[in-house]
Design a protein around this motif. Structure first.
Motif, short mmCIF file in Angstrom:
data_model
loop_
_atom_site.label_atom_id
_atom_site.label_comp_id
_atom_site.label_asym_id
_atom_site.label_seq_id
_atom_site.Cartn_x
_atom_site.Cartn_y
_atom_site.Cartn_z
N ASP A 169 0.82 -1.21 0.00
CA ASP A 169 0.00 0.00 0.00
C ASP A 169 0.85 1.26 0.00
OD1 ASP A 169 -2.90 0.59 0.02
OD2 ASP A 169 -2.30 1.88 1.68
N VAL A 219 -6.68 1.30 -6.32
CA VAL A 219 -7.37 2.09 -5.29
C VAL A 219 -8.83 1.68 -5.16
CG1 VAL A 219 -8.14 4.41 -4.68
CG2 VAL A 219 -5.82 4.05 -5.50
N HIS A 220 -9.52 1.56 -6.29
CA HIS A 220 -10.96 1.28 -6.21
C HIS A 220 -11.25 -0.17 -5.86
CE1 HIS A 220 -12.31 5.24 -7.35
NE2 HIS A 220 -11.32 5.28 -8.20
N HIS A 229 -9.30 -2.11 -4.02
CA HIS A 229 -8.96 -2.22 -2.60
C HIS A 229 -10.09 -1.65 -1.75
CE1 HIS A 229 -6.82 -1.21 1.15
NE2 HIS A 229 -6.09 -2.26 0.86
N ASN A 230 -10.55 -0.50 -2.15
CA ASN A 230 -11.63 0.15 -1.41
C ASN A 230 -12.90 -0.70 -1.43
OD1 ASN A 230 -12.81 2.34 -0.03
ND2 ASN A 230 -13.80 2.95 -1.93
N ARG A 287 -12.40 -3.83 0.84
CA ARG A 287 -12.47 -3.56 2.27
C ARG A 287 -13.88 -3.14 2.70
NH1 ARG A 287 -7.34 -2.83 4.83
NH2 ARG A 287 -6.29 -4.73 4.20
N GLY A 288 -14.69 -2.73 1.73
CA GLY A 288 -16.05 -2.31 2.06
C GLY A 288 -17.04 -3.47 2.11
N GLY A 327 -16.35 -2.03 -7.15
CA GLY A 327 -15.20 -1.14 -7.02
C GLY A 327 -14.24 -1.30 -8.18
#
Ligand SMILES: Nc1ncnc2c1ncn2[C@@H]1O[C@H](COP(=O)(O)OP(=O)(O)OP(=O)(O)O)[C@@H](O)[C@H]1O
Ligand SMILES: [Mg+2]
Lengths: 276, 235
Positions: free
Chosen positions: A116, A159-160, A162-163, A166-167, A198
């Motif tokens: 990261d 980024v998207h 990963h986001n 995690r969501g 994502g």
């Protein structure tokens, strides 16, 4: 008095109570083309009335003429294919790398601590500023161009995805634990489908980033490609040819983005959102 | 110690000793709880809201690794949980949800069988959002049963169902439990549900077992009054 009289009188059929809709509502057919067509109409009107002088922006019909010339005399198709190939290659490497890195760093704390940080650092250094370095490493050939495009499109995917990953609702992970499935199946059944929205958003950014990268890298020592065509036209002061190049980039970007959205609608059929 | 129908002493399927769990916000929730459940026994767990029923279930399911506490727990290898929410994966069709993670070749057929046992035949290809709340809950039950657990943990699985569906689900659950004979620990708020379904009813209060009664050999009325008193509902 009879019992039948107490029944409610039959009223006009099919009366329903309908709430005012707060979402965007139903899809309009062909709405997809409305915006670009409107843009074209404004451009045409501006050029026809002389509001937009040819020195500022070539009129659409002159662009069409220039397009024809390029097609017949200067191998426009070859240029387009060469650009598309570059973008597609770079994009595929970038998407694969971004997706894998996002899953690894999303699922393991160790992976996150290693991956990261560097990606966030990479984000804050503009890739285009790295080109001189890449030229030193990879030369000015195809390799440098593909690496640049790959790097530029990897970041939004990472980024998207990963986001999105995690969501994912932690209760699904809990369910997976109680039915005792392994890591690989957890990834297959919960992580990947859960992170897909994502990922697709990242894909939309990645597609446009890859075109952005294309514009820049093709100014370096290219012998073919839309960027090469624009660079030449710039040297000879051919505005109309430059606009042909820009229009082609625009069409690429628009079609690619629409394709990603269409795929998104198909593969996310399990969702009920304002999109539908 | 539990006995089987022939009066032999058997190993309990579930054995809990001196179980303690506490949260920093709410202090001790389970305070030295002991519990045995025999293989094939159906136990209902009742208790006021916030007494730690879900906490106990999560401990038995092994889902409380981040909760402070001590004590000993022994459960069978195959445990299945029915959560209060159906917890179907929204991105998998119903049948895929039911057989999630099963890899043996007969899984799909058994999944269909389980779906028809809960009255959902023909809905295999639906998305979870296309099912009603009760149907989703039934699909979740099918998902648990198809795994043939030795211990079934259920946290108010029928909380969201209408009275009629509830009665049908009770009959279904009893039938399925008699066929597959798992040990069952079912949390409910409904005293009548506990009496109808269970072999034994446990009342949890302040983190310990306050009452533990066999259902067989007592009239439902007598049991009902007793349990309501234990819950602190005086009439
Ligand atoms: N994750 C948590 N963090 C902090 N406190 C918690 C947590 N989970 C439960 N508690 C507390 O522990 C106590 C027992 O909770 P639990 O969910 O076990 O109750 P319950 O008996 O299942 O109640 P209900 O019948 O309402 O579901 C409650 O006071 C609750 O606030
Ligand atoms: Mg609870």
């Amino acid at each position: 008095m009879t019992i039948t009289e107490t029944r409610p009188r039959a009223v006009a059929p099919d009366i329903r109570v309908v709430r005012r809709r707060l979402g965007p509502g139903r899809r309009i057919p062909y709405a997809f083309w409305a915006g670009p067509v409107l843009l074209l109409a404004v451009w045409s009107a501006g050029s026809a009335t002389g509001l937009i002088s040819p020195a500022i922006l070539t009129a659409p019909w002159d662009v069409v003429v220039a397009f024809g010339e390029q097609w017949t005399d200067h191998d426009l198709l070859g240029n387009i294919l060469s650009s598309l190939q570059r973008a597609a290659l770079g994009l595929s490497f970038g998407v694969a790398a971004g997706g894998v890195l996002a899953v690894v760093s999303g699922l393991s704390r160790l992976g996150e601590s290693i991956i990261d940080g560097p990606i966030q650092i990479k984000r804050s250094v503009p890739t285009l500023a790295l080109i001189p370095l890449f030229i030193a490493w990879f030369g000015i050939g195809q390799e440098m161009k593909i690496v640049t495009i790959a790097l530029i499109s990897m970041v939004p995917i990472y980024v998207h995805t990963h986001n999105g990953l995690r969501g994912i609702d932690g209760r699904y992970a809990e369910l997976a634990e109680t039915i005792g499935i392994g890591r690989r199946e957890f990834v297959r059944h919960i992580v990947l489908p859960g992170a897909l929205p994502g990922f697709l958003l990242g894909m939309r950014f990645a597609v446009t980033s890859s075109l952005l990268g294309l514009v820049v890298v093709e100014q370096y020592n290219a012998t073919a490609g839309i960027g090469h065509m624009i660079t030449l036209a710039e040297q000879y002061g051919q505005t109309d040819v430059i606009v042909v190049g820009l229009v082609i980039y625009g069409v690429f970007g628009y079609c690619a983005d629409s394709a990603v959205r269409l795929i998104g609608r198909k593969v996310l059929a399990w969702r009920r959102t304002l999109e539908d | 110690m539990a006995t089987d129908p022939r009066g032999l002493i058997t190993e309990p399927a579930v054995r809990v000793r001196d179980l303690r769990r506490s949260f920093s916000e709410s202090g001790g929730v389970l305070n030295g709880l002991d519990l045995d459940i025999a293989a094939g026994e159906f136990v209902a767990l009742i208790g006021r809201s916030g007494t730690g029923k879900s906490t106990l279930l999560r401990a038995l399911a092994g889902l409380d690794r981040d909760v402070a506490g001590s004590g000993r727990i022994a459960v069978p290898a195959k445990v299945s949980v029915v959560f209060q929410d159906s917890r179907l994966l929204p991105w998998r069709r119903i049948l895929d949800n039911v057989v999630l993670g099963l890899r043996d070749p007969g899984a799909a057929a058994r999944g269909q069988q389980a779906l028809s046992e809960v009255g959902l035949q023909g809905r295999e290809r639906s998305w979870p959002f296309q099912l009603s709340g009760g149907e989703q809950q039934r699909a979740a039950l099918a998902r648990s049963l198809v795994r043939e657990p030795q211990l079934l943990l259920a946290d108010e699985p029928f909380g969201a169902l209408d009275a009629l569906t509830r009665i049908r689900m009770h009959a279904l659950l009893r039938k399925l439990c008699e066929a597959h004979r798992p040990a069952v620990l079912l949390v409910t708020h409904d005293v009548d549900e506990a009496i109808v379904l269970a072999d034994r009813v446990i009342v949890l209060d302040a983190g310990v077992v306050r009452a533990d009664v066999q259902v067989a050999g007592r009239s439902p009325e007598e049991l009902r009054t007793f349990l309501l008193e234990e819950l602190g509902v005086t009439r």
